[in-house]
Design an enzyme around this catalytic site. Structure first.
Site: not given
Length: 188
Positions: A112, A119, A143, A177, A115
């Site tokens: 999704d 992860t 980002k 969400r 940044d």
């Protein structure tokens, strides 16, 4: 619980203790998702990629993306956690793993938002031990100002500033969400 407040100037919502304003309308999101899918269709022509969607946030993006994919492909899901409230914890914990054989497969990680990139880096390292043919990154949101690791993000639907956002699969303490638009936190 969230509430929507409509004004003539902009739409705002309140989720728990924070107010958010609309920043990316659903129509723009859908246009960008379709454009990314078309690039994947073109780049992966003749292949059968395995899309690995990262839960929980990417489930709406992954579903909409798959509706526009016209080449043969498969999808699987993995759950990683690195957020608490509005802040990344910096620690990634694999909660649900992958059961498919990844040997010599073309993998597209569907996320999704990227940044810090921590992860995603963890995902690539984990998947790399399973001997895939290739690993590609597809994210709804990127980002660039917050990115801390060097990643080859081939498929980014949108670049956004370093704001906290909610909607279209992204949450604030598991709320929001289900919103079709993406909202940015006000005054944070």
């Amino acid at each position: 619980m969230w509430q929507i407040h409509n004004t003539l100037i902009m739409d705002t919502i309140t989720i728990k203790d924070k107010q958010f304003r609309i920043s990316i309308p659903a129509t723009e999101i859908q246009q960008r998702v379709k454009a990314v899918a078309e690039r994947i269709n073109n780049d992966m022509q003749g292949k059968n990629p395995l899309m690995i969607a990262v839960l929980n946030g990417s489930f709406i993006f992954a579903a909409d993306l798959m509706r526009h994919i016209t080449i043969p492909c498969e999808i699987s899901f993995v759950k990683l956690a690195s957020y608490q409230g509005t802040t990344s914890t910096g620690k990634v914990t694999e909660v649900i793993g992958i059961n498919e054989d990844l040997t010599d497969r073309d993998i597209i990680i569907v996320e999704d938002i990227v940044d810090t990139g921590q992860t995603m880096q963890r995902m690539i390292e984990t998947l790399g031990t399973r001997h895939p043919k290739s690993i590609h990154i597809c994210t709804l949101l990127l980002k660039p100002e917050k990115l801390q690791v060097d990643l080859n993000i081939e498929y980014a639907a949108m670049k956004i500033p370093n704001d906290f956002i909610v909607g279209y699969g992204l949450d604030y303490d598991q709320q929001g969400r289900n919103l079709p638009d993406i909202y940015t936190v006000c005054n944070e």
